[in-house]
Design an enzyme around this catalytic site. Structure first.
Site, short mmCIF file in Angstrom:
data_model
loop_
_atom_site.label_atom_id
_atom_site.label_comp_id
_atom_site.label_asym_id
_atom_site.label_seq_id
_atom_site.Cartn_x
_atom_site.Cartn_y
_atom_site.Cartn_z
CD GLU A 260 4.67 87.31 9.83
OE1 GLU A 260 4.50 88.26 9.03
OE2 GLU A 260 4.57 86.12 9.48
CE LYS B 30 -9.76 77.33 1.90
NZ LYS B 30 -9.52 78.03 3.19
CD GLU C 115 3.68 88.18 1.45
OE1 GLU C 115 4.29 87.87 2.50
OE2 GLU C 115 2.58 88.76 1.44
CB CYS D 51 2.96 89.85 4.99
SG CYS D 51 1.68 88.59 4.90
#
Length: 475
Positions: free
Chosen positions: A378, A170, A245, A279
C-alpha cells in the site's frame, strides 16, 4: 497559534508537553494539542466507566435524540469543521465538506438504527420462554487515523454510543483538531460528561496506554497492519474484542466491453481522492490488453489536467499529510521506475503555489510487475500502478494476488462477467461499474485477509459494538 487540551470528563485538560499540528499545504505548525500519557489515559477511561454505568440505561429514544442533536450541530457547523479538517489533513475543501456531511449522517443513521434494533424470541418448546437482548460492551476505545478523522470518528463512535457504550477516542497526532471540536459539540448536544473523551498524543504513548488499559472492553482501530498486530496482541492479552480496518491494495478491473467514458473519471477519482491517502483507494488498474493503450493514454491526459494546490484553495488534489509521507511515496515511485514505465508524474512539487507543502504529482506507472513491491504494498499516495490482463481468469488471479482484500471495482457490460467477478474476488466490497471509495453509511465495510476483520457501517457496524445475551425462562 491554537493551543488545545484533551477533552476528559467534559473538560479540557492540559499536559506538560504538547504535540505540534502542521498544515500540510504550507509545512507550518498552526496548532498544538496535549501530549497525553498513561495518567491522562487512565483519567479518561475512568470517566468513561463512570458514565457508562448510567448511559447504558438511558432509554433508547433519549440516546437517539442526543445523536440526532449531534448530527444537527455538525450540520450547523459544517463550514468551520470542513475548513479545520482541510487545514489539518491537506485535503481539498470540497472533500473536507463532504466528509463533514457524512459524519453528521452517521450520527443520524445510528439514531434511527438503534430505535429499530430488536432482540428476538426463540421457539424452543412449550415449557420455556427464550429471548435475546443486545447489550453494550461498556467502554470502547477508538483509535483513528489522520486521513479521514471526522468520517472514521463518526462510523465508530456513533454506533458505539447508540448501543449504550461510552468512548475514549484517540485521534492521530497529525490531525486531532476536528475530533476535539466534535467532542465539544457532543457535550452541547446533551451527551453526558465522560461518555465521549478525546485524548490526544502520540501512538507510542497515548495509543499504547489506551489499548493496554484494563478498563477498556472493546477496541476499534483503523490504521496500518503493523500497528494493528500490536493492538490485536494487547487485546488478546485481555481477551477483549477488536474491530480492525488495516488498509488495502484495491484494484479497478476494466474489461474491453466497459464503458470507458463512464469508468475514466471514477477510476481517476478513486486514486486521487484525498491524494490517494485512502484505505480503499483504487491504487491498481488491471486493464484488458486490447484497451490497455487507450485507457492508459486517457488517464495520463486526465492526470496532466489535474489542478493541484493548497487545501483551502479547494483544488482537485492537495498535499500529502507530512514530509515523512511524501518521502515514503516518492520511494515507492523510485522503485517502480526501476522496472516499469512512468507515464505521467513521478516527482515532488515545490516552490511557487506549493511553497513548503508536501505535494506530489499524480503518478501513473505502467507495466507494473504484480509481484513487485509497488504491485503488492500500500503506497498511500496518488500513485496508480497499471497491469494488463488477457482474460477473466487472469483478472481474478491478479485481483486476488496481494495480501489485502478491502475493495475492488469491476467495469464490464456483461452481466455474467460481473457476477463471476463478484463471486471470485476476495474483498469485503466489490463494486460493478462504479467505485465507492467513501461508500454509503448503510454499506457494511471491512476487509478480508490483511485488510482486517469485523465490519463497520450499516447495521453490521451497530452489532459490532454490542453483545448478545440469551435468556431462557422455564414456564
Amino acid at each position: 497559534m491554537k493551543q488545545l487540551g484533551a477533552l476528559v470528563n467534559g473538560k479540557p485538560i492540559e499536559t506538560a508537553g504538547t504535540v505540534d499540528v502542521t498544515d500540510p499545504s504550507s509545512g507550518e505548525v498552526f496548532a498544538r494539542t496535549a501530549d497525553c500519557g498513561p495518567a491522562e489515559i487512565d483519567q479518561a477511561v475512568m470517566a468513561a466507566r463512570e458514565a457508562a454505568a448510567s448511559w447504558r440505561h438511558v432509554p433508547v429514544a433519549e440516546r437517539a435524540r442526543v445523536l440526532r442533536e449531534i448530527s444537527r450541530l455538525i450540520g450547523r457547523h459544517t463550514a468551520d469543521l470542513a475548513r479545520l479538517e482541510a487545514q489539518q489533513t491537506g485535503k481539498p475543501l470540497r472533500q473536507a465538506r463532504r466528509d463533514t456531511e457524512i459524519t453528521g449522517r452517521y450520527f443520524d443513521f445510528y439514531a434511527s438504527a438503534i430505535e429499530t434494533f430488536y432482540g428476538s424470541t426463540i421457539p424452543l418448546d412449550d415449557s420455556t420462554f427464550v429471548y435475546t437482548t443486545w447489550e453494550p460492551h461498556g467502554v470502547t476505545a477508538h483509535i483513528i487515523p489522520w486521513n479521514y478523522p471526522l468520517q472514521i470518528l463518526g462510523r465508530s463512535v456513533a454506533p458505539s454510543l447508540a448501543m449504550g457504550n461510552c468512548c475514549v477516542l484517540k485521534p492521530a497526532e497529525e490531525a486531532p483538531l476536528t475530533a476535539l471540536r466534535l467532542g465539544e459539540l457532543a457535550l452541547e448536544a446533551g451527551l453526558p460528561a465522560g461518555a465521549l473523551n478525546v485524548v490526544t498524543g502520540f501512538g507510542e504513548t497515548a495509543g499504547a496506554a489506551l489499548t493496554a488499559h484494563p478498563g477498556i472492553d472493546h477496541i476499534s482501530f483503523t490504521g496500518s497492519v503493523e500497528v494493528g498486530r500490536l493492538i490485536s496482541k494487547a487485546a488478546a492479552d485481555r481477551t477483549i474484542p477488536v474491530t480492525m480496518e488495516l488498509g488495502g491494495k484495491s484494484p479497478n478491473i476494466v474489461f474491453a466491453d466497459a464503458e470507458i467514458d463512464r469508468a475514466l473519471p471514477v477510476i481517476v477519482n478513486s486514486i486521487l481522492q484525498n491524494a490517494g491517502q485512502t484505505c480503499s483507494a483504487g491504487s491498481r488498474l488491471i486493464v484488458q490488453d486490447s484497451i490497455h493503450d487507450l485507457l492508459v493514454g486517457r488517464i495520463a491526459e486526465t492526470f496532466a489536467a489535474v489542478d493541484i494546490g493548497p487545501a483551502l484553495e479547494d483544488p482537485a488534489l492537495g498535499p500529502l499529510i507530512s514530509e515523512v509521507q511524501r518521502e515514503r511515496v516518492l520511494s515507492y515511485i523510485d522503485q517502480g521506475r526501476a522496472h516499469a514505465s512512468i507515464r505521467y508524474g513521478g516527482g515532488a512539487l515545490n516552490g511557487g503555489r506549493y511553497g513548503h507543502g508536501f505535494f506530489v504529482q499524480p503518478t501513473l506507472i505502467d507495466g507494473v510487475d504484480p509481484a513487485s513491491t509497488l504491485g503488492q504494498e500500500e503506497v498511500f499516495g496518488p500513485v496508480l500502478a497499471v497491469t494488463a490482463f488477457r482474460d477473466a481468469d487472469e483478472a481474478v488471479r491478479l485481483a486476488n494476488g496481494t495480501d489485502y482484500g478491502l475493495v475492488s471495482g469491476v467495469w464490464t457490460s456483461d452481466v455474467k462477467t460481473a457476477h463471476r467477478m463478484v463471486r471470485d474476488i476476495v474483498a469485503g466490497q466489490v463494486f460493478v461499474n462504479t467505485y465507492g471509495a467513501s461508500g454509503g453509511v448503510e454499506l457494511p465495510f471491512g476487509g478480508f485477509k490483511r485488510s482486517g476483520h469485523g465490519r463497520e457501517k450499516g447495521a453490521e457496524g451497530l452489532r459490532g459494538f454490542g453483545q448478545i445475551k440469551t435468556a431462557v425462562i422455564a414456564l
